[in-house]
Design an enzyme around this catalytic site. Sequence first.
Site, mmCIF file in Angstrom:
data_model
loop_
_atom_site.group_PDB
_atom_site.id
_atom_site.type_symbol
_atom_site.label_atom_id
_atom_site.label_comp_id
_atom_site.label_asym_id
_atom_site.label_seq_id
_atom_site.Cartn_x
_atom_site.Cartn_y
_atom_site.Cartn_z
ATOM 1 N N HIS A 152 -27.038 -23.718 -20.108
ATOM 2 C CA HIS A 152 -27.876 -23.053 -21.124
ATOM 3 C C HIS A 152 -28.628 -21.893 -20.501
ATOM 4 C CE1 HIS A 152 -30.763 -25.672 -19.187
ATOM 5 N NE2 HIS A 152 -31.736 -24.993 -19.764
ATOM 6 N N LYS A 176 -28.325 -24.382 -10.897
ATOM 7 C CA LYS A 176 -28.919 -24.593 -9.577
ATOM 8 C C LYS A 176 -28.926 -26.062 -9.221
ATOM 9 C CE LYS A 176 -31.896 -22.433 -6.474
ATOM 10 N NZ LYS A 176 -31.032 -23.079 -5.494
ATOM 11 N N SER A 213 -37.297 -22.585 -4.227
ATOM 12 C CA SER A 213 -35.951 -21.991 -4.208
ATOM 13 C C SER A 213 -35.881 -20.839 -5.212
ATOM 14 C CB SER A 213 -34.898 -23.029 -4.590
ATOM 15 O OG SER A 213 -34.476 -23.732 -3.457
ATOM 16 N N LYS A 268 -25.128 -29.723 -9.152
ATOM 17 C CA LYS A 268 -25.311 -30.452 -7.895
ATOM 18 C C LYS A 268 -23.982 -30.524 -7.177
ATOM 19 C CE LYS A 268 -28.644 -32.599 -5.657
ATOM 20 N NZ LYS A 268 -30.098 -32.341 -5.702
ATOM 21 N N LYS A 274 -35.163 -31.014 -14.679
ATOM 22 C CA LYS A 274 -36.201 -30.610 -13.723
ATOM 23 C C LYS A 274 -36.522 -29.118 -13.862
ATOM 24 C CE LYS A 274 -35.408 -32.524 -9.862
ATOM 25 N NZ LYS A 274 -34.909 -32.923 -8.538
HETATM 26 P P1 NAD Z 1 -33.066 -36.092 4.442
HETATM 27 O O1 NAD Z 1 -31.649 -36.308 4.791
HETATM 28 O O2 NAD Z 1 -33.828 -35.019 5.121
HETATM 29 O O3 NAD Z 1 -33.902 -37.449 4.646
HETATM 30 C C1 NAD Z 1 -33.524 -38.689 4.156
HETATM 31 C C2 NAD Z 1 -34.182 -39.736 5.049
HETATM 32 O O4 NAD Z 1 -33.941 -41.034 4.517
HETATM 33 C C3 NAD Z 1 -33.641 -39.721 6.478
HETATM 34 O O5 NAD Z 1 -34.699 -39.754 7.403
HETATM 35 C C4 NAD Z 1 -32.805 -41.004 6.528
HETATM 36 O O6 NAD Z 1 -32.734 -41.565 7.835
HETATM 37 C C5 NAD Z 1 -33.580 -41.891 5.579
HETATM 38 N N1 NAD Z 1 -32.778 -43.007 5.083
HETATM 39 C C6 NAD Z 1 -31.436 -43.079 4.911
HETATM 40 N N2 NAD Z 1 -31.091 -44.300 4.467
HETATM 41 C C7 NAD Z 1 -32.236 -45.002 4.345
HETATM 42 C C8 NAD Z 1 -32.526 -46.328 3.941
HETATM 43 N N3 NAD Z 1 -31.573 -47.172 3.569
HETATM 44 N N4 NAD Z 1 -33.819 -46.712 3.937
HETATM 45 C C9 NAD Z 1 -34.797 -45.873 4.307
HETATM 46 N N5 NAD Z 1 -34.574 -44.605 4.717
HETATM 47 C C10 NAD Z 1 -33.311 -44.191 4.732
HETATM 48 O O7 NAD Z 1 -33.086 -35.909 2.862
HETATM 49 P P2 NAD Z 1 -34.190 -35.205 1.962
HETATM 50 O O8 NAD Z 1 -33.796 -33.794 1.793
HETATM 51 O O9 NAD Z 1 -35.535 -35.560 2.475
HETATM 52 O O10 NAD Z 1 -33.906 -35.911 0.563
HETATM 53 C C11 NAD Z 1 -34.449 -37.200 0.259
HETATM 54 C C12 NAD Z 1 -34.440 -37.391 -1.245
HETATM 55 O O11 NAD Z 1 -35.195 -36.329 -1.855
HETATM 56 C C13 NAD Z 1 -33.065 -37.350 -1.925
HETATM 57 O O12 NAD Z 1 -33.070 -38.217 -3.032
HETATM 58 C C14 NAD Z 1 -32.957 -35.923 -2.406
HETATM 59 O O13 NAD Z 1 -32.066 -35.780 -3.500
HETATM 60 C C15 NAD Z 1 -34.392 -35.674 -2.827
HETATM 61 N N6 NAD Z 1 -34.756 -34.248 -2.904
HETATM 62 C C16 NAD Z 1 -34.688 -33.438 -1.816
HETATM 63 C C17 NAD Z 1 -35.066 -32.106 -1.925
HETATM 64 C C18 NAD Z 1 -35.094 -31.169 -0.738
HETATM 65 O O14 NAD Z 1 -35.611 -30.052 -0.895
HETATM 66 N N7 NAD Z 1 -34.599 -31.537 0.415
HETATM 67 C C19 NAD Z 1 -35.486 -31.596 -3.161
HETATM 68 C C20 NAD Z 1 -35.555 -32.462 -4.260
HETATM 69 C C21 NAD Z 1 -35.187 -33.786 -4.109
#
Ligand code: NAD
Length: 477
Positions: free
Chosen positions: A67, A72, A365, A108, A96
């Site tokens: 839309h 993104k 972003s 995604k 979002k």
């Molecule tokens: P990341 O890879 O930097 O960190 C994820 C962390 O979770 C790691 O430290 C990993 O070791 C840990 N992990 C993995 N399995 C696990 C478990 N079973 N129990 C506990 N910890 C565990 O990822 P991120 O970028 O921080 O993303 C984390 C979440 O945030 C995701 O759901 C992602 O979609 C969401 N998110 C991220 C962003 C971003 O800007 N990076 C933006 C919006 C949403």
Amino acid sequence: MQQPVNEPTFRQSVDVMFNRAVALMDLPPGLEQKIRVCNATYTVRFGVRLRGKIETFTGYRSVHSEHMEPVKGGIRFALSVNQDEVEALAALMTYKCALVEAPFGGSKGGLCVNPRDYDDHEMELITRRFAYELIKRDLIHPAQNVPAPDMGTGEREMAWIADQYQRMNTTDINGRACVTGKPLNNGGIHGRVEATGRGVQYALREFFRESADMEAAGMKGSLDGKRVIVQGLGNVGYHAAKFLSEDDGALITGIIEHDGALYSDTGLDVEAVRAWILGHGGVKDYPDASHTAEGAKVLEHDCDILIPAALEGVINLENAERIKAPLIIEAANGPITAGADEVLNAKGTVIIPDMYANAGGVTVSYFEWVKNLSHIRFGRMQRRQEEARHELIVRELERLDRHLGDAWSMTPNFKQKYLRGADELELVRSGLDDTMRIAYQSMREVWHGRSDVSDLRTAAYLVAIDRVASSYRAKGL
Ligand code: NAD
């Protein structure tokens, strides 16, 4: 994390939450279905020659709603990536972006790969090849589809993707805007790395400004001294925990990682734990806290605020009843299943939903994308002019100071602070704070204003779906 078998998948969970909200709306026939469904998902299987043999990888890029364009959404690298998950995450991106008024549709991507299994050079080959497959189909493009980091990816991967796009589109002057979350020296923006964690902090601050909202969670006071448990000390969890403890005085009493959890009643040193994880690959054997191998159990510990910041589905029908935190802020996408959401709502737990809570990333972003398209850093034109105008006022105050003597004087540091024009980082923080506050208020208005809405998630969906619907209506669809 294994979800109970009788629970819907992540995508079905998003649909259940969507349906709950649209049941309260009066959308024209068919529009509800148009908004809910994922427009397209592209699956690619490609080979990369590694260690003397060809390895085949599977990746996805899903476009939920166009839309608004570009669409993104991040790119995730994890072995668990699958079509259902990518489509759920793409749908969440649509809502979002609408909620925080970032002018994008939702998308995604994901690649089934464990980055820990490969060295840097191998990861570069894999990432570039995946990017090549998406770029040649315009699934990475500054005007059509702009990825960003997600789990398992960061600045490094975004830099490779941007470079790959620019090699394939040498005359595209806006090439850098094909992806966000890039390193600063490669078209990135100050404050993007920590943006999602910073957004979680701003979201909680806004929650704690509203006494009625605190009351709904049975809380009072401020963030100072509140006991926080964080799951996942990656990009999002680390920054959220760091800012909440350093700036707001929160106590990080629990940190749950992939190899267990640390717990300390007196609060954990976030920097020290992060350094330990980076040096040892996990939290095991960290010396200054008790460690439990069964990390997920710590989600059920007594605390004031629970921040799941790792994976989806970690709070589900199996453990929801035992979750004690009165306030959960979903820093990760989809950490609470639709079933657990109902259990928690019935218990009176307040949930600040993912769609809002982790929107700081896409917000900054958006700023990066605008910066790339305008080819100029924020603040470059106005900073010194702003300083010159402030200088005028300060000189005048100094004149009064001399004239009135002791009866009137400026606070120490006032001059120094007031004279400094805002740099890019300050502008980014200001824009992010503004976005998080406005979006919170738009949700809260529905939460408190409608008798048929009793939780923030439904309120967030109502606001977001209404905006997407208006956009479709304006187009005549
Ligand atoms: P990341 O890879 O930097 O960190 C994820 C962390 O979770 C790691 O430290 C990993 O070791 C840990 N992990 C993995 N399995 C696990 C478990 N079973 N129990 C506990 N910890 C565990 O990822 P991120 O970028 O921080 O993303 C984390 C979440 O945030 C995701 O759901 C992602 O979609 C969401 N998110 C991220 C962003 C971003 O800007 N990076 C933006 C919006 C949403």
